[in-house]
Design an enzyme around this catalytic site. Structure first.
Site, PDB file in Angstrom:
ATOM      1  N   ALA A 205       5.821   6.886   3.813  1.00  0.00           N
ATOM      2  CA  ALA A 205       6.543   8.130   4.306  1.00  0.00           C
ATOM      3  C   ALA A 205       7.754   8.429   3.468  1.00  0.00           C
ATOM      4  CB  ALA A 205       6.663   7.950   5.734  1.00  0.00           C
TER       5      ALA A 205
ATOM      6  N   THR B  15       1.254   6.476  10.168  1.00  0.00           N
ATOM      7  CA  THR B  15       1.900   7.352   9.221  1.00  0.00           C
ATOM      8  C   THR B  15       2.607   8.460   9.960  1.00  0.00           C
ATOM      9  OG1 THR B  15       0.029   6.792   7.606  1.00  0.00           O
ATOM     10  CG2 THR B  15       1.365   8.837   7.040  1.00  0.00           C
TER      11      THR B  15
ATOM     12  N   THR C  54       3.850  -0.493   8.112  1.00  0.00           N
ATOM     13  CA  THR C  54       3.731  -0.345   6.751  1.00  0.00           C
ATOM     14  C   THR C  54       3.931   0.856   6.030  1.00  0.00           C
ATOM     15  OG1 THR C  54       2.682  -1.158   4.631  1.00  0.00           O
ATOM     16  CG2 THR C  54       1.193  -0.366   6.419  1.00  0.00           C
ATOM     17  N   LYS C  55       3.530   1.992   7.105  1.00  0.00           N
ATOM     18  CA  LYS C  55       3.524   3.406   6.636  1.00  0.00           C
ATOM     19  C   LYS C  55       4.762   3.952   6.400  1.00  0.00           C
ATOM     20  CE  LYS C  55      -1.014   4.004   6.667  1.00  0.00           C
ATOM     21  NZ  LYS C  55      -1.880   4.103   5.441  1.00  0.00           N
ATOM     22  N   ASP C  56       5.782   3.185   7.008  1.00  0.00           N
ATOM     23  CA  ASP C  56       7.382   3.549   6.729  1.00  0.00           C
ATOM     24  C   ASP C  56       7.438   3.692   5.175  1.00  0.00           C
ATOM     25  OD1 ASP C  56       7.718   3.524   9.700  1.00  0.00           O
ATOM     26  OD2 ASP C  56       9.254   1.960   9.313  1.00  0.00           O
TER      27      ASP C  56
END
Length: 346
Positions: free
Chosen positions: A52, A79, A47-49
């Site tokens: 970022a 992340t 989910t950190k895409d």
């Protein structure tokens, strides 16, 4: 020249629009419907895409980032991977301060994308000069032309999920979602998603999943930081020993705490029953669902969405390693059937 609609310009165009997958076997005895938002389908496998790309492009739009600059961040691994991936495409240098609690798999992946990695001790206070928070701050001060993402205290962390994850879940459930269950680390995922969903329907219940050894649940209930809550735990990317401003505690209805051991076994169970190879924090989220159901949180009309944050490949040396599980004392008589010795033909 006519553009081929089947060709993607770069991996960045694949971020978001992750599937909602119905859980069948794990919840067969539960009333209600249970749907997993599987963020491992992002190109960076987490989910950190979302944050970022959103934070970096917002920094570009504001003139904070220029070609050749250096991006610095603190991360438990996911992340960092997403920032390193975006940096590769956009041409930035990437330096990451990583918690020593992060799996070796995650650290090796960061290096594979060309990031410079500083591994910092996990079990020190946030203001200790050795902590990954302080190391990142020091590097930012020392390196000219650097930008510190600072996900724990960056409002854009919330905004990224308000604009993407929340609307996706609302549309995918045709607005019928009744409950959201999500782990809380920086708090951006649960806060941004919950903010959007609550605006659509204030009756949607938001459940945050916290770890034993973290301060978040008690802070939510008392609005007081209690250092006595802090002790070492194994789950990565979940819970905190500080209060991130990227967590909007007002949109979260209740927190539930989960243990390292139960979350580890539930992570393995997801793979063996649903065929979803997801990470340790996904197991923690699902363990939270089990506990909430036992407490009567869901009924036959419930449509529960659980966010599974990342991919199981990042935990091969941890929860998917029999050796690691044994070393943690997670294989006892109750679970010994999980351990299977591979027989080699001689």
């Amino acid at each position: 020249m006519k553009q081929n609609k089947q060709v993607i310009d770069s991996v960045l165009d694949l971020i978001g629009k992750t599937p909602l997958i119905k859980l069948n076997k794990m919840t067969s005895d539960f009333e209600g419907e249970y749907l997993a938002k599987v963020e491992a389908f992002n190109p960076g496998h987490s989910t950190k895409d979302r944050i970022a790309l959103y934070i970096i492009e917002e920094a570009e739009r504001r003139g904070i980032l220029s070609p050749g600059d250096t991006i610095i961040e603190t991360t438990s691994g996911n992340t960092g991977f997403s920032i390193a991936m975006v940096s590769v495409i956009k041409g930035y240098e990437c330096i990451l301060a990583v918690s020593s609690k992060s799996s070796s798999d995650k650290i090796d992946m960061l290096k594979a994308l060309g990031a410079k990695v500083y591994v910092c001790p996990a079990h020190v206070s946030a203001d200790d000069k050795r902590s990954y928070y302080q190391v990142a701050k020091r590097l930012h001060e020392e390196i000219k032309g650097s930008v510190y993402i600072n996900q724990y205290f960056n409002e854009l962390n919330i905004e990224a999920h308000y604009k993407t994850t929340g609307p996706e879940i609302w549309d995918q459930t045709n607005g019928e979602i009744t409950h959201l269950v999500a782990c809380s680390g920086t708090g951006g995922t649960i806060s941004g998603t919950a903010k959007f969903l609550k605006e659509k329907n204030p009756n949607i219940k938001i459940y945050g999943v916290d770890a034993y050894g973290s301060v978040l649940k008690k802070y939510h209930e008392t609005r007081e930081f209690d250092a006595n809550e802090i002790y070492p735990y194994r789950i990565e990317g979940l819970g905190k020993n500080l209060i991130p401003t990227a967590t909007d505690f007002d949109v979260i209805d209740t927190f539930v705490k989960v243990t390292d051991e139960e979350s580890a076994h539930t992570t393995r169970e997801i793979a063996k029953t649903e065929g979803l190879f997801v990470g340790y924090t996904s197991g923690a989220a699902m363990q939270g669902v089990k506990q909430l159901y036992a407490e009567g949180a869901f009924d036959k009309d419930a449509k529960v969405v659980i966010i599974f944050p990342d991919h199981g490949s990042r935990y091969m040396s941890k929860v998917f390693s029999d050796q690691w599980m044994e070393e943690q004392g997670f294989f006892d008589s109750k679970n010994e059937a999980t351990v299977k010795t591979i027989q080699y033909i001689k």
